[in-house]
Design a protein around this motif. Structure first.
Motif, mmCIF file in Angstrom:
data_model
loop_
_atom_site.group_PDB
_atom_site.id
_atom_site.type_symbol
_atom_site.label_atom_id
_atom_site.label_comp_id
_atom_site.label_asym_id
_atom_site.label_seq_id
_atom_site.Cartn_x
_atom_site.Cartn_y
_atom_site.Cartn_z
ATOM 1 N N ARG A 151 70.741 45.276 51.685
ATOM 2 C CA ARG A 151 71.005 46.268 52.721
ATOM 3 C C ARG A 151 69.719 46.908 53.223
ATOM 4 O O ARG A 151 69.623 47.286 54.393
ATOM 5 N N ARG A 152 68.728 47.034 52.363
ATOM 6 C CA ARG A 152 67.492 47.717 52.758
ATOM 7 C C ARG A 152 66.535 46.793 53.485
ATOM 8 O O ARG A 152 65.923 47.184 54.489
ATOM 9 N N TRP A 153 66.382 45.574 52.987
ATOM 10 C CA TRP A 153 65.355 44.687 53.540
ATOM 11 C C TRP A 153 65.918 43.489 54.286
ATOM 12 O O TRP A 153 65.163 42.770 54.946
ATOM 13 N N GLY A 154 67.203 43.212 54.151
ATOM 14 C CA GLY A 154 67.768 42.030 54.796
ATOM 15 C C GLY A 154 67.718 40.828 53.874
ATOM 16 O O GLY A 154 66.892 40.746 52.965
ATOM 17 N N VAL A 155 68.584 39.859 54.124
ATOM 18 C CA VAL A 155 68.705 38.730 53.212
ATOM 19 C C VAL A 155 67.472 37.830 53.256
ATOM 20 O O VAL A 155 67.044 37.289 52.236
ATOM 21 N N ALA A 156 66.859 37.668 54.435
ATOM 22 C CA ALA A 156 65.704 36.773 54.538
ATOM 23 C C ALA A 156 64.536 37.278 53.692
ATOM 24 O O ALA A 156 63.875 36.496 52.988
ATOM 25 N N ARG A 157 64.257 38.571 53.734
ATOM 26 C CA ARG A 157 63.148 39.115 52.955
ATOM 27 C C ARG A 157 63.441 39.109 51.458
ATOM 28 O O ARG A 157 62.504 39.124 50.656
ATOM 29 N N CYS A 158 64.699 39.090 51.084
ATOM 30 C CA CYS A 158 65.050 39.019 49.666
ATOM 31 C C CYS A 158 64.968 37.587 49.143
ATOM 32 O O CYS A 158 64.588 37.353 47.992
ATOM 33 N N VAL A 159 65.313 36.627 49.985
ATOM 34 C CA VAL A 159 65.311 35.231 49.567
ATOM 35 C C VAL A 159 63.901 34.649 49.540
ATOM 36 O O VAL A 159 63.573 33.819 48.686
ATOM 37 N N ALA A 160 63.043 35.084 50.458
ATOM 38 C CA ALA A 160 61.714 34.491 50.591
ATOM 39 C C ALA A 160 60.895 34.527 49.292
ATOM 40 O O ALA A 160 60.289 33.507 48.918
ATOM 41 N N PRO A 161 60.821 35.646 48.553
ATOM 42 C CA PRO A 161 60.045 35.631 47.300
ATOM 43 C C PRO A 161 60.582 34.627 46.281
ATOM 44 O O PRO A 161 59.803 33.982 45.566
ATOM 45 N N ALA A 162 61.903 34.488 46.203
ATOM 46 C CA ALA A 162 62.475 33.534 45.261
ATOM 47 C C ALA A 162 62.077 32.105 45.628
ATOM 48 O O ALA A 162 61.708 31.299 44.757
ATOM 49 N N VAL A 163 62.125 31.780 46.913
ATOM 50 C CA VAL A 163 61.716 30.447 47.358
ATOM 51 C C VAL A 163 60.240 30.212 47.053
ATOM 52 O O VAL A 163 59.839 29.115 46.624
ATOM 53 N N ALA A 164 59.403 31.230 47.236
ATOM 54 C CA ALA A 164 57.979 31.091 46.957
ATOM 55 C C ALA A 164 57.722 30.825 45.473
ATOM 56 O O ALA A 164 56.853 30.013 45.108
ATOM 57 N N VAL A 165 58.463 31.483 44.602
ATOM 58 C CA VAL A 165 58.297 31.264 43.161
ATOM 59 C C VAL A 165 58.674 29.833 42.790
ATOM 60 O O VAL A 165 57.975 29.164 42.015
ATOM 61 N N VAL A 166 59.777 29.331 43.355
ATOM 62 C CA VAL A 166 60.185 27.956 43.062
ATOM 63 C C VAL A 166 59.147 26.967 43.584
ATOM 64 O O VAL A 166 58.812 25.981 42.910
ATOM 65 N N ALA A 167 58.609 27.218 44.769
ATOM 66 C CA ALA A 167 57.576 26.329 45.323
ATOM 67 C C ALA A 167 56.335 26.320 44.444
ATOM 68 O O ALA A 167 55.750 25.251 44.181
ATOM 69 N N ALA A 168 55.919 27.481 43.960
ATOM 70 C CA ALA A 168 54.750 27.552 43.083
ATOM 71 C C ALA A 168 54.998 26.807 41.777
ATOM 72 O O ALA A 168 54.118 26.092 41.271
ATOM 73 N N ALA A 169 56.208 26.963 41.229
ATOM 74 C CA ALA A 169 56.530 26.260 39.986
ATOM 75 C C ALA A 169 56.524 24.745 40.193
ATOM 76 O O ALA A 169 56.056 23.986 39.331
ATOM 77 N N ASP A 170 57.027 24.284 41.341
ATOM 78 C CA ASP A 170 57.011 22.850 41.630
ATOM 79 C C ASP A 170 55.582 22.336 41.721
ATOM 80 O O ASP A 170 55.263 21.239 41.212
ATOM 81 N N LEU A 171 54.707 23.099 42.336
ATOM 82 C CA LEU A 171 53.318 22.689 42.470
ATOM 83 C C LEU A 171 52.637 22.592 41.107
ATOM 84 O O LEU A 171 51.932 21.625 40.809
ATOM 85 N N VAL A 172 52.863 23.597 40.270
ATOM 86 C CA VAL A 172 52.271 23.574 38.931
ATOM 87 C C VAL A 172 52.795 22.389 38.130
ATOM 88 O O VAL A 172 52.041 21.727 37.402
ATOM 89 N N THR A 173 54.085 22.102 38.256
ATOM 90 C CA THR A 173 54.672 20.972 37.530
ATOM 91 C C THR A 173 54.013 19.663 37.917
ATOM 92 O O THR A 173 53.742 18.803 37.067
#
Length: 411
Positions: A151-173
């Motif tokens: 409600r405060r930041w919107g769904v896109a701003r909430c989802v973006a950090p999670a996607v970034a963490v998964v992308a970083a983990a994939d790169l490290v793997t």
């Protein structure tokens, strides 16, 4: 606040996809010693990999869980502590029952002289569905803060950090040396993406076809890009493959979840028309009512049926033979009705007793009496006519593991 039947349908499809997918990709081969060992047709027939995009439906399951949790929390304002305790209990009790019954069955099988190979496979497949409890419990416990964040930041701003963490983990793997595995840090973060989409949809967002189309189109474009970058085609793990899209969940698993959610929301009008018919409506209601039990027991059913039919020593096609060609898949499809019948019987036998009233509706726990002849209007007797059944409530929340007051749990 009434149930959302379209989300119920997506949840039912998600559960059905997981069950059907596991039954089709889990081969149990009978060896010379009479034991069973696990194999997968995805290893021998790579052309089957795209089918996993339809059957790997965990993203829809977490979407429906987020939607149901947010809706249920909104109905229980001021009592969030009791709400959370009840919700966690409804997730954990079926798992405890599975472990208890499974331990007893394994003990009996050991005493009966069941081969060690079969016992190892049975234990691994029976316990493997429990992995989902950790991310689901953590996300359910975080529903309140997630609703506030959306409600405060919107769904896109909430989802973006999670996607970034998964992308970083994939790169490290990908940078790790061969044979070195990265801890599954993305198990919660990756599934938080569809869960957040469900929370947002419960809050009235993602309601239009434009938003649904953006999710479906954006997710599909991401899938194409990730495949071009070398991600595995299969949405589930393949034995012998160096990288899995599901263990831990990769960006491709997240993109697939977003695509499925978008397509599901686009299909909402068609789903609502379909569920207006009695038979599909009843089927969806039954699957939702028993979703957690279906999920937890489908693998033990597969092992039990296969092991019992292997005691004669005859390798039955599609059940005990090696999954090394498309013919095995066709033969396995012939066994699916038997698996389904056993699963339905087991789930019905294990659920709490629920009875309907004379009008076919779920009623309250208190005895519903009749107006006495000559009595004051609205005054009801506490007695029943002979043979009248006592009635109970069975009102369900809009979430896969929810139960009503008939289970003795708070609303």
């Amino acid at each position: 606040m009434s149930r959302d039947r379209a989300v119920d349908a997506l949840r039912a499809y998600a559960i059905g996809g997981v069950v059907l997918g596991h039954w089709l990709v889990t081969g149990l081969v009978l060896n010379d010693g009479g034991g069973l060992h696990q194999a997968s047709p995805l290893s021998a027939v790579p052309a089957l990999a795209p089918v996993t995009w339809v059957l790997q439906t965990l993203g829809l399951f977490f979407f429906a869980a987020g939607f149901g949790s947010a809706r249920s929390l909104a109905r229980n304002r001021g009592g969030s502590g009791g709400w959370l305790a009840g919700r966690l209990r409804r997730l954990l009790l079926p798992a405890v029952a599975l472990l208890g019954v499974g331990a007893a069955v394994l003990l009996a099988a050991t005493v009966a002289g069941t081969p060690d190979d079969t016992l190892n496979v049975a234990l691994r497949l029976a316990v493997s569905p429990l992995w989902f409890l950790l991310p689901l419990l953590l996300l359910v416990a975080s529903t309140g803060p997630l609703v506030t964040a959306v409600r405060r930041w919107g769904v896109a701003r909430c989802v973006a950090p999670a996607v970034a963490v998964v992308a970083a983990a994939d790169l490290v793997t990908r940078l790790l040396p061969a044979g070195v595995d990265m801890p599954p840090v993305t198990v919660v973060v990756a599934w938080a993406v569809p869960y957040l989409l469900g929370v947002a949809h419960a809050d009235g967002r993602l309601a239009g076809r434009r938003a649904a189309g953006a999710l479906a189109g954006g997710g599909a474009a991401a899938l194409v890009a990730l495949l071009a970058l070398g991600y595995p085609v299969s949405a589930v793990g393949v034995p012998g493959a160096g990288v899995s899209n599901l263990n831990p969940p990769s960006l491709l698993a997240v993109a697939l979840a977003v695509t499925q959610v978008g397509l599901g929301l686009l299909a909402r009008p068609a789903l609502e028309r379909l569920l207006a018919r009695p038979l599909p409506g009843r089927a969806v209601t039954e699957v939702n009512r028993n979703a957690v039990r279906i999920y937890l027991w489908h693998q033990p059913v597969l092992v039990a049926v296969t092991a019992l039919l292997a005691r004669g020593g005859l390798a039955l096609p599609g059940l005990h033979t090696a999954p090394d060609d498309p013919g095995w898949v066709l033969a396995r499809c012939c066994w699916l009705p038997l698996f389904a019948a056993v699963l339905v019987t087991l789930v019905r036998a294990g659920r709490p007793s629920e009875r309907k009233g004379p009008a076919g509706r779920w009623r309250g726990r208190r005895p519903v009496g009749r107006v006495r002849p000559g009595g004051a209007p609205g005054v009801r007797s506490s007695t029943f006519r002979p043979g009248r059944l006592q009635e109970v409530i069975a009102v369900r929340d809009s979430d896969p593991p929810s139960r009503g007051r008939a289970d003795g749990q708070p609303r």
